[in-house]
Design a protein around this motif. Sequence first.
Motif, PDB file in Angstrom:
ATOM      1  N   LEU A  80      55.458  36.189  46.294  1.00  0.00           N
ATOM      2  CA  LEU A  80      54.522  36.822  47.236  1.00  0.00           C
ATOM      3  C   LEU A  80      55.170  38.045  47.904  1.00  0.00           C
ATOM      4  CD1 LEU A  80      51.853  36.815  48.864  1.00  0.00           C
ATOM      5  CD2 LEU A  80      52.927  35.222  50.447  1.00  0.00           C
ATOM      6  N   SER A  84      54.149  41.885  47.014  1.00  0.00           N
ATOM      7  CA  SER A  84      53.542  42.637  48.122  1.00  0.00           C
ATOM      8  C   SER A  84      54.198  43.999  48.337  1.00  0.00           C
ATOM      9  CB  SER A  84      53.643  41.829  49.423  1.00  0.00           C
ATOM     10  OG  SER A  84      53.000  40.609  49.287  1.00  0.00           O
ATOM     11  N   ILE A 115      47.754  39.624  43.029  1.00  0.00           N
ATOM     12  CA  ILE A 115      47.203  40.179  44.272  1.00  0.00           C
ATOM     13  C   ILE A 115      46.863  41.660  44.022  1.00  0.00           C
ATOM     14  CG2 ILE A 115      48.191  38.584  45.954  1.00  0.00           C
ATOM     15  CD1 ILE A 115      50.453  40.401  46.470  1.00  0.00           C
ATOM     16  N   GLN A 119      45.358  43.945  48.927  1.00  0.00           N
ATOM     17  CA  GLN A 119      46.042  42.753  49.454  1.00  0.00           C
ATOM     18  C   GLN A 119      47.538  43.020  49.624  1.00  0.00           C
ATOM     19  OE1 GLN A 119      44.615  40.102  46.296  1.00  0.00           O
ATOM     20  NE2 GLN A 119      43.591  38.855  47.837  1.00  0.00           N
ATOM     21  N   LYS A 120      48.112  43.831  48.712  1.00  0.00           N
ATOM     22  CA  LYS A 120      49.543  44.158  48.845  1.00  0.00           C
ATOM     23  C   LYS A 120      49.804  44.845  50.182  1.00  0.00           C
ATOM     24  CE  LYS A 120      50.683  44.544  43.955  1.00  0.00           C
ATOM     25  NZ  LYS A 120      51.161  45.393  42.856  1.00  0.00           N
ATOM     26  N   HIS A 123      49.396  42.176  52.983  1.00  0.00           N
ATOM     27  CA  HIS A 123      50.485  41.199  53.058  1.00  0.00           C
ATOM     28  C   HIS A 123      51.793  41.871  53.503  1.00  0.00           C
ATOM     29  CE1 HIS A 123      47.471  38.809  51.312  1.00  0.00           C
ATOM     30  NE2 HIS A 123      47.946  38.606  50.097  1.00  0.00           N
ATOM     31  N   ALA A 124      52.088  43.061  52.923  1.00  0.00           N
ATOM     32  CA  ALA A 124      53.339  43.752  53.267  1.00  0.00           C
ATOM     33  C   ALA A 124      53.349  44.094  54.766  1.00  0.00           C
ATOM     34  CB  ALA A 124      53.512  45.012  52.426  1.00  0.00           C
TER      35      ALA A 124
END
Length: 220
Positions: A80, A84, A115, A119-120, A123-124
């Motif tokens: 994940l 990300s 992803i 979404q990257k 999330h990042a």
Amino acid sequence: MASESIRLVRRYCLTQRLVHWLGVLTFLTLLLSGIILVVSPLASLAAGGTTRLIHRIAVVPFMLLPILYLTCNPKQAKELVKESFTFTRADIEWFKHMPAYFLGRTKGLPPQGRINAGQKIHHAATFIMFITIALSGFVLWFGKGQLGTNALALTAMVHDLSMLGLSVLMIGHLYFTFVYDAISGMVRGYVTEEYAKMEHPKWLEELPENQFIVKKKNQS
Ligand code: HEM
């Protein structure tokens, strides 16, 4: 009454979902108690110290989140974080389709992996702000008396702006969850094959057969 079968794809296991929902619960507790602590017209609600105590208690599960994820699902947690922060050419192309994607249109989207590029970013930015919130929070908690007024004010600004950033991200995250009907992945752990083909075709291609289940859908 005819019955039709649909194929479902496993997206999240139980522990991943539990960590996510524990994160949502602790984040909302921190956000609401934090708003009461910093917004002056709400100061009367913070009287007596209960709100401050709730805020500090919620810090414990919040800090445990990455530890829990790494302990229960070490492989997925590392993937994940790595995914990300890894942007490809296809991700840059995906961003060009962002306005249409925002409106629920997916025609011509460059194929994405587990992803997508949006979404990257989410999330990042979440991981970065998690760190700034935690560090500034501990400085505010333990640094009083050791730091000057300006340093404390600057730390409070970092803390509040990071929390504001996470709240804006959560609104976007919620918007896309409901526009693309993605909630079942985080509730039941499965999404339809059709959804995965539309959102994450590269991920779908690489999945082994044991990640699929067939479910009967009743139709009248
Ligand atoms: C009620 C609020 C929320 C809902 C309905 C929600 C829903 C979801 C859904 C459906 C997914 C799976 C998306 C997919 O299949 O790719 C997801 C993933 C994720 N959400 Fe949320 N979310 C909420 C709040 C939050 C908050 C507040 C945060 C962080 C501050 C957050 C962080 C994440 C992260 C990091 C993932 C990726 C998890 C992984 O791949 O292991 N979410 N969320």
